[in-house]
Write a protein that holds these residues in place. Structure first.
Motif, PDB file in Angstrom:
ATOM      1  N   LEU A 121       0.841  -1.199   0.000  1.00 29.56           N
ATOM      2  CA  LEU A 121       0.000   0.000   0.000  1.00 29.56           C
ATOM      3  C   LEU A 121       0.878   1.251   0.000  1.00 29.56           C
ATOM      4  N   GLU A 124       1.377   7.214   1.453  1.00 29.89           N
ATOM      5  CA  GLU A 124       0.415   8.291   1.709  1.00 29.89           C
ATOM      6  C   GLU A 124      -0.978   7.752   2.042  1.00 29.89           C
ATOM      7  N   ALA A 125      -1.180   6.455   1.816  1.00 31.49           N
ATOM      8  CA  ALA A 125      -2.446   5.809   2.177  1.00 31.49           C
ATOM      9  C   ALA A 125      -2.296   4.979   3.450  1.00 31.49           C
ATOM     10  N   ARG A 136       4.308   0.427  -5.116  1.00 30.16           N
ATOM     11  CA  ARG A 136       2.966   0.793  -4.682  1.00 30.16           C
ATOM     12  C   ARG A 136       1.923   0.049  -5.505  1.00 30.16           C
ATOM     13  N   SER A 140      -4.490   3.290  -2.876  1.00 26.80           N
ATOM     14  CA  SER A 140      -5.323   3.620  -1.717  1.00 26.80           C
ATOM     15  C   SER A 140      -6.037   2.368  -1.218  1.00 26.80           C
ATOM     16  N   GLU A 141      -6.635   2.503  -0.057  1.00 26.67           N
ATOM     17  CA  GLU A 141      -7.407   1.407   0.516  1.00 26.67           C
ATOM     18  C   GLU A 141      -8.728   1.202  -0.224  1.00 26.67           C
ATOM     19  N   ASP A 142      -9.058   2.096  -1.142  1.00 27.11           N
ATOM     20  CA  ASP A 142     -10.292   1.971  -1.910  1.00 27.11           C
ATOM     21  C   ASP A 142     -10.182   0.974  -3.057  1.00 27.11           C
ATOM     22  N   ASP A 143      -8.974   0.538  -3.369  1.00 32.29           N
ATOM     23  CA  ASP A 143      -8.775  -0.422  -4.453  1.00 32.29           C
ATOM     24  C   ASP A 143      -9.582  -1.691  -4.153  1.00 32.29           C
TER      25      ASP A 143
END
Length: 164
Positions: A121, A124-125, A136, A140-143
């Motif tokens: 991850l 910055e997330a 990376r 983001s955790e939204d993936d």
């Protein structure tokens, strides 16, 4: 008596010790008894998490499996079984072994302490991708793939239940 202590060396030592402690999953009193932790579901892992290892995520990133296969990562913390020639997925026995390997990088019920989620991850997330040589993988955790991995860590079952 003169001490020649370098702040950067102290910080680096602290960070390495913290990573080792997290990787080794040294019990922390605040974690409570293991009975309160959800169990990791093999079927959810096999159907929703393991396929991510073979998936091409970005044009400039290799599949997780390419770097994390036993022959390349030889004994590292995330060393996945080799795929048989001509196969695009693991056998039942191999999947069970992969489950055991990956489970060691997880603190069930706690995504923030699970290296499996934090290493790929973006920093910055909240991740550790700057120390992950694969970079990376998740911005983001939204993936959606990261969300599947997180659901497994939180105890999601293959049938949709999160009950242990």
């Amino acid at each position: 008596m003169v001490f020649n202590v370098r702040p950067k060396r102290i910080l680096a030592s602290f960070l390495v010790a913290s990573a080792v402690a997290l990787y080794a999953r040294i019990p922390i009193a605040a974690q409570g008894p293991s009975a309160s932790r959800p169990s990791l579901d093999y079927e959810f892992f096999k159907t929703r998490v393991e396929p991510i290892f073979a998936k091409k995520r970005w044009p400039d990133h290799a599949r997780c499996y390419v770097c994390h296969q036993v022959s390349r990562h030889g004994g590292g913390p995330l060393s996945l079984d080799l795929l048989s020639p001509g196969m695009s997925f693991w056998t039942e026995e191999q999947s069970r072994h992969n489950f055991e390997v990956v489970s060691k990088l997880v603190v069930p019920g706690d995504p923030s302490l699970s290296l499996f989620l934090r290493m790929p991850l973006a920093p910055e997330a909240g991740g550790l991708a700057d120390t992950h040589q694969g970079g990376r993988q998740f911005a983001s955790e939204d993936d959606p793939d990261w969300q599947n991995m997180k659901a497994w860590v939180l105890g999601q079952k293959a049938g949709g239940s999160s009950a242990p």
